[in-house]
Design an enzyme around this catalytic site. Structure first.
Site, PDB file in Angstrom:
ATOM      1  N   SER A 188      -9.650   2.378   3.142  1.00  0.00           N
ATOM      2  CA  SER A 188      -8.603   2.900   2.225  1.00  0.00           C
ATOM      3  C   SER A 188      -7.729   1.752   1.442  1.00  0.00           C
ATOM      4  CB  SER A 188      -7.770   3.857   3.073  1.00  0.00           C
ATOM      5  OG  SER A 188      -7.102   3.028   4.019  1.00  0.00           O
ATOM      6  N   LYS A 232       0.791  -1.114  -0.137  1.00  0.00           N
ATOM      7  CA  LYS A 232       0.030   0.033   0.116  1.00  0.00           C
ATOM      8  C   LYS A 232       0.804   1.220  -0.005  1.00  0.00           C
ATOM      9  CE  LYS A 232      -4.218   1.873   2.470  1.00  0.00           C
ATOM     10  NZ  LYS A 232      -4.912   1.686   3.755  1.00  0.00           N
ATOM     11  N   SER A 235     -10.619  -0.190   6.943  1.00  0.00           N
ATOM     12  CA  SER A 235      -9.638  -0.149   5.686  1.00  0.00           C
ATOM     13  C   SER A 235      -9.222  -1.238   5.062  1.00  0.00           C
ATOM     14  CB  SER A 235      -8.782   1.001   5.901  1.00  0.00           C
ATOM     15  OG  SER A 235      -9.284   2.028   6.087  1.00  0.00           O
TER      16      SER A 235
END
Length: 482
Positions: free
Chosen positions: A171, A96, A195
């Site tokens: 996210s 990420k 997330s």
């Protein structure tokens, strides 16, 4: 976990090496170790799949392929020399954009961070690389990793491979899509309000939010971290199978004393595989639960009962209170720090999204902030008592079907409704517990799933139950649809 290798993968390795992208990480690692396939073949198969789908889906927004190929070549040389290999040796993974990879920009979806080059690896990245993983690319996230929708002015929007009309989650939306679409078998994600678990849910894959402190979280480009961030934020793997989550968790959770919050907790306990009492949460006072989600919860309860679990309807205390505590602590910290950066971006979408969350939360002075922390501790004590009676909780990932794009951009009343709908995710995060998102099928061509929750550091209990569910639920093959 079961099934260390599958014979059909062995056949594919001989006949169709370009199909390696379909495999689980466990199988990729096993065949590389055997020499049936090479690390480079695994990487190139994922690259080919990425080239076919990523231009539309936009899950991976940066990839240093030359660096990855060099790492794969090194991995293959280590195999040929008979060296000791890590558990993820040669396995392609995505990382990420909100954690540091040395020499790469940790943009976190923020244009002002486009040149924020990491001087060293984050703890979790170091652990993945030590385990032998190959970084196949960096996955997209909303600005500051603070939205249920993955889009930003720097890298654009990440689409859900099941439907363009619904969110890919946030996210860790890019991470979930990279796994769901076959660009990699295993992805890294982070979770402070859902997330990992929400993107896993809306993309039809599995996602594990580990207990905060389980996976070290030192990031060289990050400054001081507020209390809420440290106690509520967690990391974890996203994958298409429970055994891959198991493999990813073991690799990510290795020690790193750069993180003062890392805990040397046991990974396994003697009763991890015991069929314990389960609390089925298919009703939450004051919350509307979509009928399809309620059906999925009850179907999953029957699966667990058939495996020997004792399932009872019970609701943990303070589901909505947990959301209010999360707002009081986290949004106070947002006002103190991140919100200035959001306003400086001058991007209407993220300004509206975060602005709505700020406006929906009470403004806290020091006394109010301290009281919210005390209330969190009291609610966690009540959950501790609940978890003694029910060591496993079966509950929604979210109370509604996947959100349409922009559902967080409406009125303040609408964002309050979203927060309530997300209460199963938010409250678990607020209390610092681990959570597992498990896919359970498809409804109206969109993925369906449930969430399992256990006590701190009991991730193996979650994965064992998740594997039981996984064996009985056959998800449609998304690979043939995209």
């Amino acid at each position: 976990m079961s099934n260390p290798m599958n014979d059909e993968y062995l056949t594919a390795a001989r006949d169709l090496p370009e199909q390696i992208w379909r495999w689980d990480a466990v199988d990729v690692a096993a065949h590389i170790r055997l020499g049936t396939i090479s690390s480079r073949e695994a990487l190139e198969s994922c690259f080919k799949r990425t080239d076919a789908l990523n231009p539309r889906l936009n899950a991976i927004v940066f990839a240093d392929r030359e660096r990855a190929l060099l790492a794969a070549n090194t991995a293959d040389s280590q195999v040929s020399r008979g060296e000791i290999l890590g558990p993820l040796h040669g396995v392609p993974v995505t990382i990420k954009l909100n954690v540091d990879v040395v020499g790469e920009a940790t943009t976190n979806g923020v244009p002002a961070f486009a040149e924020r080059i990491a001087p060293a690896n984050s703890s979790v990245v170091s652990n993945l690389l030590k385990a032998g993983a190959i970084n196949v690319g960096r996955t997209n996230t909303p600005p500051f990793s603070f939205r249920w929708f993955t889009e930003n002015p720097l890298h654009g929007r990440t689409l859900n491979p099941w439907s363009d009309s619904v969110t890919s989650g946030g996210s860790s939306g890019g991470a979930a899509v990279s796994v769901a679409a076959g660009m990699c078998p295993l992805a890294h994600g982070t979770d402070i309000a859902g997330s990992i678990r929400y993107p896993a849910y809306v993309n039809g894959i599995a996602g594990l939010r580990a207990t905060p402190g389980r996976i070290p979280a030192f990031h060289p480009t990050t400054g001081l971290r507020y209390l809420g961030l440290q106690t509520m934020s967690a990391q974890g793997p996203l994958a298409r199978s429970m055994r891959d989550l198991q493999l990813g968790l073991a690799a990510m959770a290795q020690p790193d004393r750069r993180d003062s919050m890392w805990v040397p907790a046991h990974m396994c306990y003697p009763d991890d595989t015991c069929t314990v009492r389960v609390a089925l949460v298919d009703e939450i006072p004051g919350v509307s639960l979509d009928p399809a989600i309620k059906t999925s919860l009850n179907d999953t309860a029957h699966i667990l009962e058939a495996a020997g679990y004792r399932v009872e309807r019970a609701t943990p205390p303070g589901m909505i209170e947990g959301v209010e505590i999360w707002q009081s602590i986290v949004m106070t910290e947002v006002r103190l720090g991140m919100y200035a950066g959001v306003r400086a971006m001058a991007d209407e979408t993220i300004l509206r999204a975060v602005g709505n969350l700020v406006a929906a939360a009470p403004e806290m002075d020091l006394q109010g902030y301290a009281l919210a922390i005390a209330q969190r501790d009291e609610l966690r004590r009540k959950w501790n008592e609940f978890l003694i009676r029910y060591p496993l909780i079966l509950m929604p990932s979210a109370c509604q079907l996947p959100m349409r794009w922009g559902e967080d951009l409406g009125s303040i009343e609408e964002i309050k409704r979203v927060l309530v709908d997300q209460s199963p995710l938010i409250t678990v995060a607020a209390l610092g517990l681990p959570g597992l998102s498990v896919p359970t099928g498809v409804v109206d061509d969109l993925p369906m799933g449930v969430q399992l929750v256990a006590d701190s550091y009991r991730e193996q209990r979650l994965l064992y139950a998740g594997e039981i569910i996984e064996r009985e639920v056959k998800m449609p093959n998304l690979h043939d649809r995209v």
